[in-house]
Design an enzyme around this catalytic site. Structure first.
Site, PDB file in Angstrom:
ATOM      1  N   LYS A   1      68.669  40.800  49.035  1.00 54.50           N
ATOM      2  CA  LYS A   1      67.493  40.462  49.831  1.00 54.50           C
ATOM      3  C   LYS A   1      67.870  40.129  51.263  1.00 54.50           C
ATOM      4  O   LYS A   1      67.213  40.564  52.224  1.00 54.50           O
ATOM      5  CB  LYS A   1      66.773  39.281  49.168  1.00 54.50           C
ATOM      6  CG  LYS A   1      65.493  38.838  49.848  1.00 54.50           C
ATOM      7  CD  LYS A   1      65.638  37.637  50.774  1.00 54.50           C
ATOM      8  CE  LYS A   1      66.019  36.370  50.075  1.00 54.50           C
ATOM      9  NZ  LYS A   1      65.991  35.203  50.983  1.00 54.50           N
ATOM     10  N   ASN A   2      68.961  39.379  51.444  1.00 51.97           N
ATOM     11  CA  ASN A   2      69.349  38.957  52.789  1.00 51.97           C
ATOM     12  C   ASN A   2      69.906  40.103  53.638  1.00 51.97           C
ATOM     13  O   ASN A   2      70.070  39.955  54.847  1.00 51.97           O
ATOM     14  CB  ASN A   2      70.371  37.818  52.725  1.00 51.97           C
ATOM     15  CG  ASN A   2      69.721  36.497  52.380  1.00 51.97           C
ATOM     16  OD1 ASN A   2      68.506  36.413  52.273  1.00 51.97           O
ATOM     17  ND2 ASN A   2      70.520  35.473  52.196  1.00 51.97           N
TER      18      ASN A   2
ATOM     19  N   VAL B   1      77.448  24.240  55.416  1.00 52.03           N
ATOM     20  CA  VAL B   1      76.435  25.011  56.137  1.00 52.03           C
ATOM     21  C   VAL B   1      75.102  24.276  56.191  1.00 52.03           C
ATOM     22  O   VAL B   1      74.498  24.133  57.252  1.00 52.03           O
ATOM     23  CB  VAL B   1      76.267  26.404  55.504  1.00 52.03           C
ATOM     24  CG1 VAL B   1      75.207  27.211  56.255  1.00 52.03           C
ATOM     25  CG2 VAL B   1      77.609  27.147  55.494  1.00 52.03           C
TER      26      VAL B   1
ATOM     27  N   ARG C   1      67.221  24.177  59.825  1.00 53.99           N
ATOM     28  CA  ARG C   1      67.791  25.487  60.099  1.00 53.99           C
ATOM     29  C   ARG C   1      67.274  25.943  61.466  1.00 53.99           C
ATOM     30  O   ARG C   1      66.395  26.776  61.561  1.00 53.99           O
ATOM     31  CB  ARG C   1      67.409  26.482  59.001  1.00 53.99           C
ATOM     32  CG  ARG C   1      67.718  25.963  57.612  1.00 53.99           C
ATOM     33  CD  ARG C   1      67.124  26.821  56.517  1.00 53.99           C
ATOM     34  NE  ARG C   1      67.901  28.019  56.290  1.00 53.99           N
ATOM     35  CZ  ARG C   1      67.582  28.934  55.390  1.00 53.99           C
ATOM     36  NH1 ARG C   1      66.494  28.779  54.647  1.00 53.99           N
ATOM     37  NH2 ARG C   1      68.320  30.007  55.215  1.00 53.99           N
TER      38      ARG C   1
ATOM     39  N   ARG D   1      61.371  32.208  56.261  1.00 49.36           N
ATOM     40  CA  ARG D   1      62.088  31.967  57.504  1.00 49.36           C
ATOM     41  C   ARG D   1      62.605  33.254  58.144  1.00 49.36           C
ATOM     42  O   ARG D   1      62.680  33.364  59.364  1.00 49.36           O
ATOM     43  CB  ARG D   1      63.258  31.016  57.248  1.00 49.36           C
ATOM     44  CG  ARG D   1      63.990  30.633  58.519  1.00 49.36           C
ATOM     45  CD  ARG D   1      65.178  29.748  58.243  1.00 49.36           C
ATOM     46  NE  ARG D   1      65.732  29.245  59.490  1.00 49.36           N
ATOM     47  CZ  ARG D   1      66.589  29.916  60.262  1.00 49.36           C
ATOM     48  NH1 ARG D   1      66.986  31.102  59.910  1.00 49.36           N
ATOM     49  NH2 ARG D   1      67.034  29.375  61.374  1.00 49.36           N
TER      50      ARG D   1
ATOM     51  N   ASP E   1      74.954  30.626  49.842  1.00 44.97           N
ATOM     52  CA  ASP E   1      73.965  31.118  48.884  1.00 44.97           C
ATOM     53  C   ASP E   1      74.531  31.263  47.475  1.00 44.97           C
ATOM     54  O   ASP E   1      73.778  31.504  46.532  1.00 44.97           O
ATOM     55  CB  ASP E   1      73.410  32.472  49.341  1.00 44.97           C
ATOM     56  CG  ASP E   1      72.395  32.322  50.467  1.00 44.97           C
ATOM     57  OD1 ASP E   1      72.020  31.177  50.774  1.00 44.97           O
ATOM     58  OD2 ASP E   1      71.984  33.348  51.032  1.00 44.97           O
TER      59      ASP E   1
ATOM     60  N   ARG F   1      61.501  35.207  45.050  1.00 42.40           N
ATOM     61  CA  ARG F   1      61.679  35.544  46.452  1.00 42.40           C
ATOM     62  C   ARG F   1      62.940  36.373  46.670  1.00 42.40           C
ATOM     63  O   ARG F   1      63.019  37.122  47.648  1.00 42.40           O
ATOM     64  CB  ARG F   1      61.758  34.283  47.307  1.00 42.40           C
ATOM     65  CG  ARG F   1      60.448  33.512  47.423  1.00 42.40           C
ATOM     66  CD  ARG F   1      60.593  32.302  48.350  1.00 42.40           C
ATOM     67  NE  ARG F   1      61.327  32.648  49.542  1.00 42.40           N
ATOM     68  CZ  ARG F   1      62.415  32.015  49.982  1.00 42.40           C
ATOM     69  NH1 ARG F   1      62.894  30.982  49.305  1.00 42.40           N
ATOM     70  NH2 ARG F   1      63.019  32.381  51.080  1.00 42.40           N
TER      71      ARG F   1
ATOM     72  N   CYS G   1      63.001  27.679  52.465  1.00 39.43           N
ATOM     73  CA  CYS G   1      63.317  26.725  51.400  1.00 39.43           C
ATOM     74  C   CYS G   1      63.549  25.324  51.955  1.00 39.43           C
ATOM     75  O   CYS G   1      63.889  25.135  53.115  1.00 39.43           O
ATOM     76  CB  CYS G   1      64.572  27.168  50.656  1.00 39.43           C
ATOM     77  SG  CYS G   1      64.377  28.649  49.660  1.00 39.43           S
TER      78      CYS G   1
END
Length: 340
Positions: free
Chosen positions: A22-23, A244, A121, A92, A222, A314, A116
């Protein structure tokens, strides 16, 4: 509201097809704004965030069609350069249209993003970079506005890592061995990489290993929740350090409900592996925590119910079907109401 119900204890084996990330799909979709022709993107996961990005592109004026795991985008004409709050607040990654819009069309108005609940962020580095390229930036009433007749090349230094500022480094590092496979090997897994697949077996007991999340090509944040779940049943003690995001330990209490031995020390988790976990009703707090709790449920004795799995949808495509193909006893149940 749906619930994922897992009956743990079954050994998994078999073969599943891995969905596209997805990213990776989201910035590729956003980049279609830069082109004038028709773009066909393959191996696109059919997840909520991807569909949301398609809706956003449609609002801007692009023609978007999803055909299975293919997305066809034609952005010859854009009739709007505004990404509205009602859509951006749900994802986002919608901020990814900011750069392409101002680069091709000279202006962009994008709502400050949502996402999320995993901590602050900020997008200040995005804005500072655009300003270096010659854009006029302002923030008013919750919207970022960027304007430029023509962006100009510049030397940009980011004082903290940012994906959009390190594209060249990512290309250079793409052939390097990263993040996740190395740590799985350290934990006792046998991993073989081939041209288009990864083979993984665990011949013995998993061993604890220390993990520190870092920007690419380091261990990805992630995958932190999933690795923590794995370490809860590994021999010995593991230390997982999150560098992070400051609020990405919300899954810890849920894992403790399943019997995990985890101690929080600032931005570190000290995980002492146990022989097994026990199934329990748990609640997902974000996308990656959802996956971590499912991993724990697969290893636990008894039934685990993962609630609030709308987070999961998602970013993970047909995860139940993939796990079922490996022999897992897992199903999705439709819930009309839920009391915890």
């Amino acid at each position: 509201m749906d619930t994922i119900v897992i009956t743990g204890g079954n050994r998994l084996c078999g073969e599943v097809r891995i969905s596209g990330a997805k990213n990776s799909a989201l910035p590729i979709l956003a980049s279609t704004i830069l082109g004038g022709g028709e773009c066909t993107i393959t191996n696109v996961p059919r997840v909520v965030d991807v569909l949301t990005m398609g809706k956003l592109l449609g609002i801007l004026g692009a023609k978007v069609a999803h055909e299975g795991n293919r997305a066809v985008v034609k952005a010859d004409v854009i009739h709007s350069t505004e990404a509205p709050y009602d859509l951006v607040k749900t994802m986002r990654a919608s901020v990814l249209v900011l750069g392409p819009l101002v680069a091709r069309w000279g202006e962009a108005k994008v709502s400050l993003p949502g996402g999320c609940a995993i901590g602050s962020r900020p997008v200040n580095l995005h804005l500072a970079g655009l300003a270096k390229l010659g854009a006029d930036i302002s923030i008013e009433h919750g919207y970022i506005t960027a304007k430029a007749k023509r962006l100009k090349g510049a030397r940009i230094y980011c004082d903290t890592p940012t994906v959009t500022g390190t594209e060249n480094l990512i290309m250079a590092a793409s052939l390097a061995e990263g993040a996740v496979l190395m740590k799985l090997r350290e934990a006792g897994a046998e991993v073989k990489t081939e041209k288009d697949r990864v083979r993984l077996t665990v011949p013995g007991k998993l061993k604890g290993t220390d993990v520190r999340t870092l920007p690419f090509p380091g261990f990805p944040t992630d995958m932190q929740a999933q690795m923590v779940a794995l370490m809860t049943i590994a021999e010995g003690t593991s230390v997982v350090t999150e560098t992070v995001f400051e609020s990405r330990f919300m899954h810890v209490e849920e894992l403790r409900r399943m019997g995990a031995d985890i101690r929080v020390e600032g931005n570190r988790l000290v995980v002492t592996g146990r022989q097994n976990l026990t199934g329990a009703p748990v609640m997902a707090s974000d996308l990656r925590a959802s996956a971590g709790l499912i991993v724990a449920g697969l290893a636990a004795e008894g039934v685990t119910e993962v609630q609030r799995v709308y987070h999961l949808d998602r970013g993970y495509e047909q995860i139940e079907e993939k796990l079922q193909a490996l022999g897992a006893v897992v199903e999705r149940r439709k819930m009309t109401s839920m009391v915890r």
